[in-house]
Design a protein around this motif. Sequence first.
Motif, PDB file in Angstrom:
ATOM      1  N   PHE A  15     -13.906  -2.711  -3.276  1.00 32.82           N
ATOM      2  CA  PHE A  15     -12.717  -3.461  -2.368  1.00 32.82           C
ATOM      3  C   PHE A  15     -13.167  -5.096  -1.642  1.00 32.82           C
ATOM      4  O   PHE A  15     -12.273  -5.882  -1.756  1.00 32.82           O
ATOM      5  CB  PHE A  15     -12.381  -2.324  -1.414  1.00 32.82           C
ATOM      6  N   ARG A  75     -15.191   7.420  -4.585  1.00 33.99           N
ATOM      7  CA  ARG A  75     -15.395   6.328  -5.837  1.00 33.99           C
ATOM      8  C   ARG A  75     -15.315   6.867  -7.215  1.00 33.99           C
ATOM      9  O   ARG A  75     -15.646   7.883  -7.619  1.00 33.99           O
ATOM     10  CB  ARG A  75     -16.805   5.453  -5.741  1.00 33.99           C
ATOM     11  N   ARG A  88      -8.366   6.616  -2.623  1.00 33.80           N
ATOM     12  CA  ARG A  88      -9.058   6.400  -1.482  1.00 33.80           C
ATOM     13  C   ARG A  88     -10.516   6.047  -1.508  1.00 33.80           C
ATOM     14  O   ARG A  88     -10.997   6.336  -2.460  1.00 33.80           O
ATOM     15  CB  ARG A  88      -8.795   7.785  -0.460  1.00 33.80           C
ATOM     16  N   TRP A  89     -11.025   5.310  -0.538  1.00 32.74           N
ATOM     17  CA  TRP A  89     -12.138   4.483  -0.583  1.00 32.74           C
ATOM     18  C   TRP A  89     -13.324   5.283  -0.606  1.00 32.74           C
ATOM     19  O   TRP A  89     -14.331   5.053  -1.228  1.00 32.74           O
ATOM     20  CB  TRP A  89     -12.438   3.285   0.495  1.00 32.74           C
ATOM     21  N   TRP A  90     -13.118   6.641  -0.155  1.00 35.04           N
ATOM     22  CA  TRP A  90     -14.736   7.382  -0.009  1.00 35.04           C
ATOM     23  C   TRP A  90     -14.785   8.184  -1.301  1.00 35.04           C
ATOM     24  O   TRP A  90     -15.889   8.826  -1.521  1.00 35.04           O
ATOM     25  CB  TRP A  90     -14.447   8.317   1.144  1.00 35.04           C
ATOM     26  N   THR A 105     -19.268   4.145  -2.433  1.00 31.34           N
ATOM     27  CA  THR A 105     -17.965   4.664  -2.055  1.00 31.34           C
ATOM     28  C   THR A 105     -17.342   3.376  -2.769  1.00 31.34           C
ATOM     29  O   THR A 105     -17.910   2.648  -3.609  1.00 31.34           O
ATOM     30  CB  THR A 105     -17.426   4.462  -0.652  1.00 31.34           C
ATOM     31  N   ALA A 106     -15.972   3.218  -2.740  1.00 29.29           N
ATOM     32  CA  ALA A 106     -15.446   2.102  -3.318  1.00 29.29           C
ATOM     33  C   ALA A 106     -15.273   0.885  -2.366  1.00 29.29           C
ATOM     34  O   ALA A 106     -14.491  -0.218  -2.937  1.00 29.29           O
ATOM     35  CB  ALA A 106     -13.809   2.362  -3.674  1.00 29.29           C
ATOM     36  N   VAL A 128      -9.162  -0.737 -12.959  1.00 25.12           N
ATOM     37  CA  VAL A 128      -9.211   0.542 -12.292  1.00 25.12           C
ATOM     38  C   VAL A 128      -8.950   0.341 -10.834  1.00 25.12           C
ATOM     39  O   VAL A 128      -8.905   1.361 -10.226  1.00 25.12           O
ATOM     40  CB  VAL A 128     -10.666   1.165 -12.191  1.00 25.12           C
ATOM     41  N   VAL A 129      -8.636  -0.832 -10.281  1.00 24.43           N
ATOM     42  CA  VAL A 129      -8.571  -1.184  -8.791  1.00 24.43           C
ATOM     43  C   VAL A 129      -7.657  -0.328  -8.238  1.00 24.43           C
ATOM     44  O   VAL A 129      -7.644   0.140  -6.996  1.00 24.43           O
ATOM     45  CB  VAL A 129      -8.672  -2.595  -8.609  1.00 24.43           C
ATOM     46  N   VAL A 130      -6.352  -0.258  -8.946  1.00 22.54           N
ATOM     47  CA  VAL A 130      -5.335   0.313  -8.197  1.00 22.54           C
ATOM     48  C   VAL A 130      -5.519   1.816  -8.191  1.00 22.54           C
ATOM     49  O   VAL A 130      -5.259   2.650  -7.002  1.00 22.54           O
ATOM     50  CB  VAL A 130      -3.772  -0.012  -8.990  1.00 22.54           C
ATOM     51  N   GLN A 189      -8.202   3.173  -8.020  1.00 27.52           N
ATOM     52  CA  GLN A 189      -9.072   3.478  -7.013  1.00 27.52           C
ATOM     53  C   GLN A 189      -8.513   3.268  -5.297  1.00 27.52           C
ATOM     54  O   GLN A 189      -8.822   4.244  -4.464  1.00 27.52           O
ATOM     55  CB  GLN A 189     -10.472   2.227  -7.017  1.00 27.52           C
ATOM     56  N   VAL A 190      -7.744   2.341  -5.294  1.00 31.27           N
ATOM     57  CA  VAL A 190      -6.952   2.430  -4.063  1.00 31.27           C
ATOM     58  C   VAL A 190      -6.397   3.710  -3.903  1.00 31.27           C
ATOM     59  O   VAL A 190      -6.199   4.386  -2.677  1.00 31.27           O
ATOM     60  CB  VAL A 190      -5.954   1.281  -3.909  1.00 31.27           C
ATOM     61  N   GLU A 202     -13.142  -3.339 -13.895  1.00 30.19           N
ATOM     62  CA  GLU A 202     -13.041  -3.274 -12.327  1.00 30.19           C
ATOM     63  C   GLU A 202     -11.256  -3.870 -12.154  1.00 30.19           C
ATOM     64  O   GLU A 202     -10.816  -3.041 -11.305  1.00 30.19           O
ATOM     65  CB  GLU A 202     -13.941  -4.182 -11.551  1.00 30.19           C
ATOM     66  N   ARG A 242       0.890  -0.964   0.057  1.00 28.06           N
ATOM     67  CA  ARG A 242      -0.227  -0.069   0.203  1.00 28.06           C
ATOM     68  C   ARG A 242       0.771   1.264  -0.016  1.00 28.06           C
ATOM     69  O   ARG A 242       0.560   2.193  -0.821  1.00 28.06           O
ATOM     70  CB  ARG A 242      -1.024   0.069   1.385  1.00 28.06           C
ATOM     71  N   GLY A 300      -2.718  -3.212  -2.944  1.00 25.19           N
ATOM     72  CA  GLY A 300      -2.801  -2.072  -1.934  1.00 25.19           C
ATOM     73  C   GLY A 300      -4.203  -1.878  -1.242  1.00 25.19           C
ATOM     74  O   GLY A 300      -4.209  -1.175  -0.501  1.00 25.19           O
TER      75      GLY A 300
END
Lengths: 500, 336
Positions: free
Chosen positions: B201, A370, A366-368, B196-197, A358-360, A362-363, A355, A328, B216
């Motif tokens: 996840f 989207r 930050r999660w909030w 949200t994501a 784009v996942v990295v 998105q990480v 998906e 991370r 990550g």
Amino acid sequence: MSESTPLLHLQGIDKRFPGVHALKGIDFELETEEIHALLGENGAGKSTLIKVLTGVHAADGGSICIEGRQIAPRNPNEAVTFGISTVYQEVNLAPNLSVAENICLGREPRNVFGIDWRAVGERTKSALNRVGLRVDPQRLVGDISIAEQQLVAIARALDVEAKVLILDEPTSSLDQDEVAQLFATLRRLREEGMGIIFVTHFLDQVYEISDRITVLRNGERIGTFQTDELPRIELVSHMIGRSAESLEHGAMASHEVSGHEPFLTVTNFGKRGSVQDLNFEIRSGEVIGLAGLLGSGRTETARLLFGIDHGTEGGYQLDNRSAHLTPRSAISRGVGLNVEDRKAEGIFPGLSIRENMVVVAQVKRRWWQRISTAEQKQVADEYVSALQLQPPNTDRNIENLSGGNQQKALLGRWLAVEPRLLLLDEPTRGIDIGAKFEIMALVERLRLEGKSFVFISSELSEVIRVSSRIVVLRDRRAVTTISRAEANEEAVVAAIAKHE
Amino acid sequence: MKSMPSWIYALGALIFVLLFNAFATPGFFEINVLDGRLFGSVIDILNRVAPVALLSLGMTLVIATRGVDLSVGAVMAMSGAVAASLIARPEGNILLGLNFGDSVFLIVLAGLVTGLLCGLFNGLLVSRARIQPIVATLLLMVAGRGVAQLISDGQIITFSAPAFASIARGATLGMPNPFWIVVLFAAVILVLTRWTALGLFIESLGSNPIAARNVGINTGALLLFVYSVTGVCAGMAGMIAAADIQGADANNAGLYLELDAILAVSVGGTLLSGGRFSLVGTLIGAILMQTLTTTILTRGVAPELTLVVKALVVLAVCLLQSPTFLHMLRPKKVAA
């Protein structure tokens, strides 16, 4: 040869999937005592043809004859009873069972008490002898190397009375000694009268071992050739459908990077029991190649740099600060790792291509916050076209992609966050020649933009082609560094093989 | 090409059962208004389903991470015991030190915090100690009812508190309060995961845990989150159960409801192997199960049969979800 009945004879094999005409009337002959290479780019139809042959898919048209008898295998087990055994690229063994159990799984010799373990032991021994593999049959398959697992899978395939042996990319995870060992086995099997179909991307190996070559492209058979009568350049142009000279177009520019301070430095860095004595530095616009045999510590080095494993000795400095990374924090500091084993550690099966790509990003966001679906589509589509990913519909499950296209999707995942250092562990493994060149060209293009790479590949020519410097690993230690000017295959091989 | 949602079979089964009732059960869709409140079988279903619906909302997230939470029934008993102790304040109770008066808000909060602590405990066991979820939550499933008995001093605590009881028995805008509680929880969890994501996840973690760490994703925090959500949901379900009977029964509150919740999740199309999840599917699954129960009860069939009929419907939906089974049904193609 042609007047007698061939061992295996396919005529007019046709296969359609929704929206794809995967095989267009393929003819194919395999003789006894023959090693026949089946070549083609990803999506050419090799895998589909093999799946038809082994009963995974039913053909829509055409016939399969073995020794003149028509067969229609409905599943892989039935194909085995017809004498067709297959070893797949992704090893399909049970990691928590022993070598002996894996070899006899599903066909254990029995006595009145149940499984006859003595007979299991004897059969395992003879099966392992046949492939020339010396491991303790009681060891768990998960504890032996991937190369050894591959040989166990072959031993398992040979344990039944096979007439036709199909090897789907058997060498992609083997080092040179192991390849030689495998080829010796294949030659012996050929002398015993077996017909072997050999699928690979390594052209050297095709010329070393095969008697004939059949080339597929876009579901059609381009032709079948005697190996010793087909120049390599012609073979490549048959496979990719364009002249081979265009592949070599754009010789690599100079790798001189002046005026940049290294942003990453490792000194005597390593982890006890893993790889040790790593000493190198990376500047922006540099590609560090890692060369070495399988098991020499290449993957371990990448895992240490990315923070999956943690160093126990020496120093690792990023931006002149001592770095204690986790994946991370590595990502947030601009480091990415494209893993070697994409099936086990890379893709998210069941999720869409979009998906997965784009996942990295998105990480990092930050999660909030989207990334909206529309934005996801936009990002995915950008890299789909940049990497020529097929098919381009990113809403589909990533499992529907061929291996090479999965690799491109994973690369897109990292390129989308523009890391300044991307660790590429076998990015060209199991993918077709055209895509290999695309990936190397991409590395070069991004390097010129100032991005850096660590490039790991079993194919020395690729490492030499893309690297600014090559760090040679031997027995889990970095032993020497070769500059681009001095890098050629002889020099690198000598460094790998040298004894202290 | 848009594929069908995974809960399509559960919805089909629900429509089938409702159609059956429309023809076979007189008055099933009848709705009466009494004191500004709706009554009828359909309303009753939406009221009765609340505890299982709450449990299965949280369970959906846990199952999506390849886990399972067996402790939710016991957590209901614990939060119920906490609430009943705070309301009734029996002699010698260990929670006598806390005096919340008759503030329903503070008492509910105490129940939810009880659930949250249980969820954190499960989450820590799974994410830090790396105990398999089925074993980790089995601990609290077994021990939880003991803890509930400790809190209630081994007694069934009863009380008379109309304000608290209205959580289960009251109505707002014509609909029973438990219905609104489920709507609220479902909305919050939907927003939390899909706006949200977190949803992506969670699905990534369930799909491939190693790959999730490699890109990550903070898998430890994510596990802590899903078990905590489930704990809070179970805490709320415990409030409804306690308010419904105006008492706390440590031995029987929420007994076996964890199994109903797991069934609702899998009928709703979320695979126990993790990955993709559907909260809408879970709600449909929970309502389907409750509709079956109510149908059987209103038709006067022996209650013993309820469980068998339920099992048959679950089997049918699960078979329809199985690609292997559908493949077997397909007519065989004759080889050319």
